[in-house]
Design an enzyme around this catalytic site. Structure first.
Site, PDB file in Angstrom:
ATOM      1  N   ASP A  92      -9.399   8.120   5.229  1.00 61.27           N
ATOM      2  CA  ASP A  92      -9.032   9.394   5.870  1.00 61.27           C
ATOM      3  C   ASP A  92     -10.086  10.501   5.712  1.00 61.27           C
ATOM      4  OD1 ASP A  92      -6.710   8.567   7.077  1.00 61.27           O
ATOM      5  OD2 ASP A  92      -5.386   9.252   5.469  1.00 61.27           O
ATOM      6  N   ASN A 126       0.862  -1.187   0.000  1.00 65.47           N
ATOM      7  CA  ASN A 126       0.000   0.000   0.000  1.00 65.47           C
ATOM      8  C   ASN A 126       0.906   1.247   0.000  1.00 65.47           C
ATOM      9  OD1 ASN A 126      -1.436   2.249   1.025  1.00 65.47           O
ATOM     10  ND2 ASN A 126      -2.952   0.909   1.975  1.00 65.47           N
ATOM     11  N   LYS A 178       0.737   3.592   3.029  1.00 64.84           N
ATOM     12  CA  LYS A 178       1.436   3.101   4.227  1.00 64.84           C
ATOM     13  C   LYS A 178       2.945   3.241   4.059  1.00 64.84           C
ATOM     14  CE  LYS A 178      -1.666  -0.683   5.601  1.00 64.84           C
ATOM     15  NZ  LYS A 178      -1.628  -2.142   5.792  1.00 64.84           N
ATOM     16  N   HIS A 220      -3.001   6.396  14.777  1.00 59.13           N
ATOM     17  CA  HIS A 220      -2.916   5.010  15.236  1.00 59.13           C
ATOM     18  C   HIS A 220      -1.565   4.393  14.844  1.00 59.13           C
ATOM     19  CE1 HIS A 220      -4.528   5.539  11.274  1.00 59.13           C
ATOM     20  NE2 HIS A 220      -4.429   4.272  10.954  1.00 59.13           N
ATOM     21  N   ARG A 221      -1.113   4.741  13.623  1.00 60.48           N
ATOM     22  CA  ARG A 221       0.177   4.202  13.140  1.00 60.48           C
ATOM     23  C   ARG A 221       1.320   4.800  13.953  1.00 60.48           C
ATOM     24  NH1 ARG A 221      -1.390   4.658   8.521  1.00 60.48           N
ATOM     25  NH2 ARG A 221      -2.001   2.482   8.370  1.00 60.48           N
ATOM     26  N   GLY A 273      -7.122   5.856   1.821  1.00 58.98           N
ATOM     27  CA  GLY A 273      -8.167   5.013   2.408  1.00 58.98           C
ATOM     28  C   GLY A 273      -9.352   5.816   2.946  1.00 58.98           C
ATOM     29  N   ASP A 322      -0.813  -3.910   9.740  1.00 51.79           N
ATOM     30  CA  ASP A 322      -2.191  -4.269   9.417  1.00 51.79           C
ATOM     31  C   ASP A 322      -3.083  -3.304  10.182  1.00 51.79           C
ATOM     32  OD1 ASP A 322      -3.607  -6.330   7.745  1.00 51.79           O
ATOM     33  OD2 ASP A 322      -4.806  -6.388   9.574  1.00 51.79           O
TER      34      ASP A 322
HETATM   35  P1  ITT Z   1      -0.884  -4.287   2.832  1.00 54.04           P
HETATM   36  O1  ITT Z   1      -1.656  -5.475   3.371  1.00 54.04           O
HETATM   37  O2  ITT Z   1      -0.049  -4.607   1.637  1.00 54.04           O
HETATM   38  O3  ITT Z   1      -0.111  -3.580   3.899  1.00 54.04           O
HETATM   39  P2  ITT Z   1      -3.509  -3.142   2.554  1.00 54.04           P
HETATM   40  O4  ITT Z   1      -4.014  -1.818   2.038  1.00 54.04           O
HETATM   41  O5  ITT Z   1      -4.173  -4.387   2.008  1.00 54.04           O
HETATM   42  O6  ITT Z   1      -1.952  -3.187   2.295  1.00 54.04           O
HETATM   43  P3  ITT Z   1      -4.568  -3.750   5.175  1.00 54.04           P
HETATM   44  O7  ITT Z   1      -4.927  -5.135   4.819  1.00 54.04           O
HETATM   45  O8  ITT Z   1      -3.939  -3.484   6.519  1.00 54.04           O
HETATM   46  O9  ITT Z   1      -3.565  -3.124   4.119  1.00 54.04           O
HETATM   47  O10 ITT Z   1      -5.840  -2.841   4.985  1.00 54.04           O
HETATM   48  C1  ITT Z   1      -6.010  -1.717   5.746  1.00 54.04           C
HETATM   49  C2  ITT Z   1      -6.944  -0.763   5.053  1.00 54.04           C
HETATM   50  O11 ITT Z   1      -7.477   0.096   6.100  1.00 54.04           O
HETATM   51  C3  ITT Z   1      -6.189   0.145   4.105  1.00 54.04           C
HETATM   52  O12 ITT Z   1      -6.265  -0.312   2.782  1.00 54.04           O
HETATM   53  C4  ITT Z   1      -6.884   1.485   4.297  1.00 54.04           C
HETATM   54  O13 ITT Z   1      -7.939   1.622   3.442  1.00 54.04           O
HETATM   55  C5  ITT Z   1      -7.427   1.420   5.709  1.00 54.04           C
HETATM   56  N1  ITT Z   1      -6.513   2.210   6.551  1.00 54.04           N
HETATM   57  C6  ITT Z   1      -5.525   1.761   7.367  1.00 54.04           C
HETATM   58  N2  ITT Z   1      -4.849   2.787   7.903  1.00 54.04           N
HETATM   59  C7  ITT Z   1      -5.412   3.899   7.403  1.00 54.04           C
HETATM   60  C8  ITT Z   1      -5.143   5.268   7.558  1.00 54.04           C
HETATM   61  O14 ITT Z   1      -4.142   5.706   8.299  1.00 54.04           O
HETATM   62  N3  ITT Z   1      -5.911   6.122   6.890  1.00 54.04           N
HETATM   63  C9  ITT Z   1      -6.913   5.701   6.108  1.00 54.04           C
HETATM   64  N4  ITT Z   1      -7.235   4.440   5.889  1.00 54.04           N
HETATM   65  C10 ITT Z   1      -6.477   3.532   6.539  1.00 54.04           C
END
Ligand code: ITT
Length: 200
Positions: A159, A16, A19, A184-185, A157, A75
């Site tokens: 946000d 992502n 991230k 949170h991160r 995402g 995650d």
């Molecule tokens: P990876 O598994 O490759 O890391 P992913 O996008 O599939 O990428 P996740 O399975 O952890 O990651 O999904 C988390 C989702 O939650 C992510 O795609 C975002 O849409 C949302 N999310 C997580 N943190 C966020 C943030 O800080 N701001 C907005 N949305 C967030």
């Protein structure tokens, strides 16, 4: 607990780009060289654990074992109280294979169906893994409210529909540096930094 040495290479075990940007930013003062799982051509493992910590662990281990380098996985997800915590661990899946977060945010709004309970939160599990299988996991959470319509073009995402408690702006409207300092991160990273990284 094991710490990364100065100048160590660390894999960011995520595909992502939002991230990658935030994690690289948070790690910037800590003397590690980061490379993303995507840049190394590492495959995306199936995320079949029931919770954030389990999924972070399996992603970190897959990247550490696949690359032979220490790896950090994230995650995370968005939860609405009115939806019993959904989408939660399914946050990415609600956006479908096209990763369409406009659609995912519309689904949150539709399923909330005008509920008076606007409480929401973001959760982040970070897992550090070493190629020999050792892992350490850290959790961070931020409370807030869900707003509609979406506001702001920063971040990624969900946000644009989240306002953290005590604030007025969505994460999408906020200066990214402010989100990175308080999210949170950032909260999960503060613990990971204490345990696994050298001081800045
Ligand atoms: P990876 O598994 O490759 O890391 P992913 O996008 O599939 O990428 P996740 O399975 O952890 O990651 O999904 C988390 C989702 O939650 C992510 O795609 C975002 O849409 C949302 N999310 C997580 N943190 C966020 C943030 O800080 N701001 C907005 N949305 C967030």
């Amino acid at each position: 607990m094991r710490r990364l040495s100065q100048g160590a290479r660390l894999v960011l075990a995520t595909h992502n780009p939002g991230k990658v940007r935030e994690l690289a930013d948070l790690l910037q003062p800590h003397g590690v060289e980061v490379v993303s799982a995507g840049a190394l051509g590492l495959p995306e493992p199936e995320e079949d654990a029931p919770d954030f910590a389990g999924n972070a662990r399996l992603k970190a281990l897959a990247a550490a074992i696949g690359s032979g380098l220490p790896a950090l996985a994230d995650d995370s997800g968005f939860s609405a109280a009115a939806l019993g915590g959904a989408p939660g661990v399914l946050s990415a899946r609600w956006a479908g294979p096209q990763k369409n977060f406009t659609m995912a945010m519309e689904r949150v709004h539709r399923e909330m169906a005008g509920s008076a309970d606007d409480r929401a939160w973001f959760t982040c599990a970070l897992c550090m893994a070493w190629p020999d299988g050792e892992t350490a996991t850290f959790l961070g959470r931020v409370e807030g409210t869900v707003v509609w319509p979406p506001r702001g073009a920063h971040g990624f995402g969900y946000d644009p529909i989240f306002v953290p408690l005590g604030g007025m702006r969505t994460y999408g409207e906020m200066d990214p540096a402010h989100k990175h300092a308080t999210s949170h991160r950032a909260r999960a990273m503060a613990q990971a930094l204490l345990s696994c990284f050298l001081p800045a």
